[in-house]
Design an enzyme around this catalytic site. Structure first.
Site, PDB file in Angstrom:
ATOM      1  N   LYS A  15       7.088  -3.147 -22.940  1.00  0.00           N
ATOM      2  CA  LYS A  15       7.437  -2.257 -24.041  1.00  0.00           C
ATOM      3  C   LYS A  15       6.136  -1.773 -24.663  1.00  0.00           C
ATOM      4  CE  LYS A  15       9.660  -3.559 -27.991  1.00  0.00           C
ATOM      5  NZ  LYS A  15      10.826  -4.141 -28.666  1.00  0.00           N
ATOM      6  N   ASP A 107      20.454  -4.901 -36.852  1.00  0.00           N
ATOM      7  CA  ASP A 107      20.741  -3.763 -35.963  1.00  0.00           C
ATOM      8  C   ASP A 107      21.625  -4.207 -34.799  1.00  0.00           C
ATOM      9  OD1 ASP A 107      20.675  -1.076 -35.328  1.00  0.00           O
ATOM     10  OD2 ASP A 107      18.815  -1.213 -34.166  1.00  0.00           O
TER      11      ASP A 107
END
EC number: 2.7.11.18
Length: 438
Positions: A15, A107
């Site tokens: 990432k 989230d």
């Protein structure tokens, strides 16, 4: 990105972040610090991280089975309530561990529930970019989340807690068993209004084939009052999740509604209608961390030297894939604010998305007066360009024109919208509150 460890040939997920400002770097380091506390089979793990100037790379385990909801609508998958129980139990176990570490995810949504492989039923929770430590219970307020899954207290800028995640679990479960969304509107503002009202039901025929225990489970999560929601331990002890599934009737559930839901969600994403309400870090598919000290000295776990080669070799190989610097662009709005009509005493929210580089500075105006942040006016401007003005406890004086102005070295851009406030007559609304649920 897929990364291959040179020494062992093992494949990892990479990432990559571009972090130009100190704030951007601090946000990523905060995610790294939080992920260092989260080591559990139901949470995606990280093995290392590297930082070099404006580039930060996180190296994570690969979770290759795809999103849970995508798996469910696959033609080869049979959806039953028994399968739903298996998935909700795993989600509850993962979130229970997060909460025991004093952390809230903030989230939880279908995109952040990944299948470990393409054949089994094991899942992992991903993306901890919005997670926060709940150090002082009752004092933390946030202004981000995903509209369809965010809890009412977030929208109203009220104190959050572990139960804020439990609301999101309730929404996920409602969709999982029915293929219907309890709060999704035609746009973000409509969705947020639906969440704030906290009105929903089991009236659709989709729930005719769902057990009473499943409905009770959902009902005890989708409670507007944060104090009345089940916690994860209570979820795992609930008759629905605690029931033995081996002898349960394997009645197939219709996937038609789920397919329509997924198609609509993809369409809205394409139009930027369904998005995070101001993400603090730009996240890719997977997150986590268990690595070593970064070059700036941010604390992480010790590195196993046998896993990866020298920092210089590995980070150089990783960072070669990072994109070139962005070209300079004059500010413009890819999404403009829209006129709003709200009831006195509620919250109002203007959302826009600002493009441009260098990153534009933003000023909000009420009529011709610049707005300063306060308890009444909250300004949220994120690195991905999403910008919001949230007005709490709206009163008649807030009825005005609002302008967002974005400025960088190449120029400026503005967009304007009107807020219309409906004032309530004395006595109106008394005794008129709808019950939160059955």
């Amino acid at each position: 990105f897929r990364l291959v460890e040179k020494k062992t040939g093992k494949v990892w997920a990479g990432k990559f972040f571009k972090a130009y400002s100190a704030k951007e770097k601090e946000n990523i380091r905060q995610e790294i610090s939080i992920m260092n506390c989260l080591h559990h089979p139901k949470l995606v793990q990280c093995v290392d991280a590297f930082e070099e100037k404006a580039n930060i790379v996180m190296v994570l385990e690969i979770v290759s089975g795809g999103e849970l909801f995508e798996r469910i609508i696959d033609e080869d998958f049979e959806l039953t309530e028994r399968e739903c129980i298996k998935y909700m139990k795993q989600i509850s176990e993962g979130v229970e561990y997060i909460h025991k570490q004093g952390i809230v995810h903030l989230d939880l949504k279908p995109e952040n529930i990944m299948c470990v492989n393409k054949t089994g039923t094991r899942i992992k929770l991903i993306d901890f970019g919005l997670a926060r430590r709940l150090e002082n219970a009752g004092s933390l307020k946030v202004l981000f989340g995903t509209p369809e899954f965010v809890a009412p207290e977030v929208i109203n800028y009220e104190p959050i807690g572990y139960a804020t995640d439990m609301w999101s679990i309730g929404v996920i479960c409602y969709i999982l068993v029915s293929g219907l969304s309890p709060f999704m509107g035609d746009n973000d503002n409509e969705t947020l209004a639906n969440v704030t009202s906290a009105t929903w039901d089991f009236d659709d025929e989709a729930f005719d084939e769902i057990s009473d225990d499943a409905k009770d489970f959902i009902s005890n999560l989708l409670k507007k009052d944060i104090k009345n929601r089940l916690n994860c331990t209570q979820c795992l002890q609930h008759p629905w999740l605690x029931x033995x599934t081996k002898n349960m009737e394997a009645k197939k559930l219709s996937k038609h509604r789920m397919k329509k839901y997924m198609a609509r969600r993809k369409w809205q994403k394409t139009g930027n209608a369904v998005r995070a309400i101001g993400r603090l870090s730009s996240m890719a598919m997977i997150s986590g961390l268990s690595g070593r000290k970064s070059s700036t000295g941010s604390p992480t776990s010790p590195l196993n030297a046998e896993k990866l080669e020298s920092e210089e070799d590995v980070s150089q190989a990783f960072l070669e894939a990072v994109a070139e610097e962005k070209p300079h662009v004059k500010p413009y709005f890819s999404k403009t604010i829209r006129d709003l009509e709200v009831v006195e005493g509620s919250a109002a929210r203007f959302d826009c998305k600002i493009e441009g580089y260098p990153d534009p500075e933003v000023v909000w105006f009420k009529d011709d007066q610049s707005i300063r942040e306060s308890r009444h006016f909250q300004i949220d401007y994120q690195e991905d360009g999403n910008c919001s003005l949230i007005i709490s406890d709206v009163c008649g004086d807030d009825d005005a024109k609002y302008t967002c102005k974005a400025v960088n070295s190449l120029g400026e851009a503005t967009c304007t919208a009107e807020l219309i406030v409906e004032t309530m007559e004395e006595g109106e609304g008394e005794g008129g509150e709808e019950e939160e649920e059955e």
